[in-house]
Design an enzyme around this catalytic site. Structure first.
Site, PDB file in Angstrom:
ATOM      1  N   ALA A 297       7.938  11.226 -15.337  1.00  0.00           N
ATOM      2  CA  ALA A 297       8.255   9.727 -15.256  1.00  0.00           C
ATOM      3  C   ALA A 297       8.653   9.347 -13.606  1.00  0.00           C
ATOM      4  O   ALA A 297       9.389   8.528 -13.700  1.00  0.00           O
ATOM      5  CB  ALA A 297       8.998   9.463 -16.337  1.00  0.00           C
TER       6      ALA A 297
ATOM      7  N   CYS B 186       3.643  -7.313   1.347  1.00  0.00           N
ATOM      8  CA  CYS B 186       4.589  -5.884   1.359  1.00  0.00           C
ATOM      9  C   CYS B 186       4.486  -5.063   2.941  1.00  0.00           C
ATOM     10  O   CYS B 186       5.057  -4.493   3.407  1.00  0.00           O
ATOM     11  CB  CYS B 186       4.381  -4.806   0.305  1.00  0.00           C
ATOM     12  SG  CYS B 186       2.601  -4.693   0.110  1.00  0.00           S
TER      13      CYS B 186
ATOM     14  N   SER C 163      -5.270  -4.169   7.841  1.00  0.00           N
ATOM     15  CA  SER C 163      -4.622  -3.739   6.605  1.00  0.00           C
ATOM     16  C   SER C 163      -4.199  -2.397   6.962  1.00  0.00           C
ATOM     17  O   SER C 163      -4.765  -1.700   7.532  1.00  0.00           O
ATOM     18  CB  SER C 163      -5.379  -4.092   5.565  1.00  0.00           C
ATOM     19  OG  SER C 163      -5.615  -5.532   5.607  1.00  0.00           O
TER      20      SER C 163
END
Lengths: 425, 271
Positions: free
Chosen positions: A190, A51, A109
């Protein structure tokens, strides 16, 4: 000399949306490898796609260049070649090798020192091996890169501690509970933040029962279906919080959804089981007064950020040590590769010199047997001295083996594939 | 054999000190190399320690015959139990604390000198078991206090949001609580056994049991507190934090029993 080349884009050069659009799935990688080696001008190829980065590692054939590679990649994923052209970087030689080592060590990274990249790189190399596109250079460079990564992680503190907010949430849970797999998790909300936190918790072993408390029940049910949890209405929030071990709250509500006055009486029953509440909402969803209730460990976004920041800083302090290990490894790799590559040329040169010597001694018929022995001894020493002076220079590249051999009329024994490409990368 | 035992008596604290140093380094800068060094040095220290007991025993002075021996046994018990637990949890992050205690105990043991006691003072089996039980009970209390104190430190870090070195290195509250609880239960069991046996030994000597001796009173008080704490935890009337404080207090009482109450006792002074 064999030379590693890299063409790629990463979080340093491309925005997330672009990185997502060009990320290749493991099923697409073999096609890309095949195209790169068959028509992309690469003698060897390996593709790493995560990704945060999509990179092609390889060895160029003579005459090939970056345009050939980009052209070969275009049909694999629309826009990939163009994205690499506009947002990518091109590296070769020592800088490419250094980049490979830095990537595996986690130095390049997004979260410095993260260790997933080593596994991803190992899988990418495995795919290249399975596809038969890894050759002598990649077979040397990738195992060495994985070794360097392990060395950096064991000799420095680069991968120690917590360096992300999600990691801080898991770290806090791990400082309270011995076994996350038995913890009952309740989320309030949520949305994307809750979903991310839950995914991280699930991947860290928190596989216990999950209840998603949300104003919109359908949204909670959808997330529950993905993460193996059940949905509950917001009206029951106090009861669910009191029964939970870990609570993750992140809603856009403007008032506290979990009030101390409602939850505290329900907590009196649980004497020795702690309750960890991670309030990631801004403004906060949980009444800060709950912090004073015994057995409750309430942490908000500021706490998690503070933990992550502390970890990030301590990792950054280790970067110079890790960079030094990488730099040493690059120099060492280059020396070893040069040694290995110079060996056939040195052998060929020795054979040629011994041939000259034999011809010279055998051609002189006036030599007596004792003089022949003496001549063999003296010329033997001369050949030895000459090689001792030339071999180190051939190894370190001061004297090009091919040029030297051509002086003696000997053809270079190295594979033409291993010569430096002439084209630009 | 005495010379060999004396040499080991000097080597054992050195071995534990080296192990503690490795654990200190591993606590501040955890690394695979450091963890391996900890494991190897701990194994070496244990081997020297066991060899010391064997040598002292072969010299005719079993471990239970002297205060030095009892202290050295406590050191071995504390370090040994922790090393076993450490293998189970797979981290050496808290080993520095029990190992440091082992260093102190073995240093104290070496200063008391196990071989100073005359060979004629070798105790009977029942007395030996009584001392052994006391050593194990006090070791249990010591470990319960160490794990309890670490629990309180980690709890404090979480409550007051002090995300420093201790927060990073200490394991979970639940784990520390479990270790402390199991050590406390073991201490309660051994203490019950030791007090019972002590009572029997006192009676078989043919003398009246000294019920009013301060040491007997104090030891019984420690036992009672220990049992109340264990039962309280069992029926969930005592919270983990209270239990941790209780363990620390209990060990302080036990230390007071050994160092202060001893001076007023007519029963059997430890030192």
């Amino acid at each position: 000399m064999m030379e590693l080349v890299i063409l790629g884009l990463s979080h340093h050069t491309a925005p997330l949306a672009l990185r997502e659009s060009v990320a290749l799935s493991p099923s697409e990688v073999p096609t890309a490898l095949d195209r790169l080696t068959s028509m992309g001008g690469l003698a060897e190829a390996c593709v790493l796609s995560t990704c945060n980065r999509t990179e092609v590692y390889g060895r160029l054939l003579p005459g090939a260049d970056a345009a050939t590679m980009l052209g070969a990649l275009e049909p694999v994923r629309a826009g990939l070649g163009d994205s690499l052209r506009r947002h990518g970087y091109r590296l070769r030689g020592d800088s490419a090798l250094g980049h490979l080592f830095r990537v595996v060590a986690g130095l390049d990274s997004l979260v410095v020192g993260e260790h997933q990249i080593a596994g991803q790189m190992s899988r990418a190399y495995g795919l290249a091996c399975s596809a038969g596109t890894a050759g002598p250079l990649l077979h040397k460079a990738f195992p060495r890169a994985l070794q360097v990564g392990r060395r950096v992680r064991s000799e420095t503190q680069l991968s120690r501690g917590i360096a992300s907010v999600a990691g801080a949430a898991v770290g806090l849970a791990g400082r309270v509970f011995r076994d996350l797999s038995t913890c009952r998790i309740v989320t309030i909300g949520a949305g994307a933040t809750v979903a991310t936190a839950l995914r991280v918790l699930r991947s860290s072993g928190a596989s216990g029962p999950l209840t998603i408390v949300n104003r919109t029940l359908a949204k909670a049910q959808a997330l529950g279906a993905e993460l193996d949890g059940s949905a509950a209405p917001l009206a029951d929030v106090a009861r669910h919080v009191a029964a939970a071990d870990i609570v993750v709250a992140a809603t856009d509500a403007q008032a506290h959804l979990v009030r101390a006055a409602e939850v505290a009486p329900l907590l009196r029953g649980r004497r020795d089981r702690p309750l960890l509440i991670l309030d990631l909402g801004v403004p906060r969803d949980v009444d800060p007064l709950l912090r004073d209730v015994r057995g409750v460990y309430l942490h908000d976004l500021d706490d998690l950020t503070a933990i992550a920041e502390r970890g990030r800083q301590s990792r950054l302090d280790e970067v110079p040590k890790a960079e030094a290990i990488v730099a040493t490894a690059v120099t060492e790799f280059r020396r070893r590769t040069a040694d290995l590559q110079a060996k056939p040329a040195i052998r060929a040169l020795l054979d040629e010199l011994l041939k000259f010597r034999r011809e010279a001694i055998e051609g002189d018929r006036d030599l007596s047997p004792s003089e022949r022995v003496a001549a063999e001894r003296v010329t033997g020493r001369m050949v030895d001295k000459l090689l001792r002076r030339l071999a180190p220079r051939m190894k370190d590249g001061t004297v090009a083996p091919r040029d030297l051999l051509s002086v003696f009329g000997v053809e270079s024994p190295s594979n033409p594939d291993e010569q430096s490409p002439e084209g630009d990368l | 054999m005495e010379t060999f035992a004396r040499a080991l008596q000097a080597i054992v604290p050195v071995a534990w000190t080296a192990t503690a140093a490795a654990y200190v380094v591993a606590f501040y800068r955890p690394s695979a190399v450091g963890e391996r060094a900890c494991a190897r040095l701990a194994a070496l220290a244990i081997a020297f320690h066991v060899a010391l007991f064997a040598a002292v025993g072969l010299a005719g002075r079993p471990m239970v015959a002297s205060a030095g021996g009892a202290l050295a046994s406590m050191g071995l018990a504390v370090a040994g139990v922790h090393l076993v637990l450490e293998r189970r949890i797979g981290t050496r992050s808290i080993g520095v604390f029990p190992i440091m205690i082992a260093v102190v105990l073995t240093l104290a043991a070496a200063s008391v000198d196990m071989l100073r006691w005359p060979t004629t003072d070798v105790p009977q089996w029942s007395t030996g078991l009584h001392v052994l039980g006391a050593v194990l009970a006090y070791s249990g209390l010591l470990l319960a206090a160490v794990y309890g104190a670490l629990f309180l430190v980690q709890r404090d870090a979480l409550r007051k949001r002090r995300f420093g070195l201790f927060f990073e290195r200490l394991p979970s509250l639940e784990l520390l609580d479990q270790f402390s609880w199991h050590s406390l239960v073991a201490a309660a069991v051994f203490l019950t056994f030791t007090i019972g046996l002590g009572h029997r030994v006192g009676r078989t000597d043919g003398l009246e049991f000294p019920y009013h001796d301060p040491k007997v009173w104090f030891t019984n008080l420690i036992w009672l507190t220990c049992v109340v704490l264990v039962v309280g935890r069992r029926v969930r009337r005592v919270r983990p934090a209270t239990s941790a404080w209780g363990c620390v207090v209990l060990f302080t009482l036990a230390l007071g029993n050994m160092l202060i109450v001893d001076h007023f006792s007519q029963v059997h002074p430890t030192f």
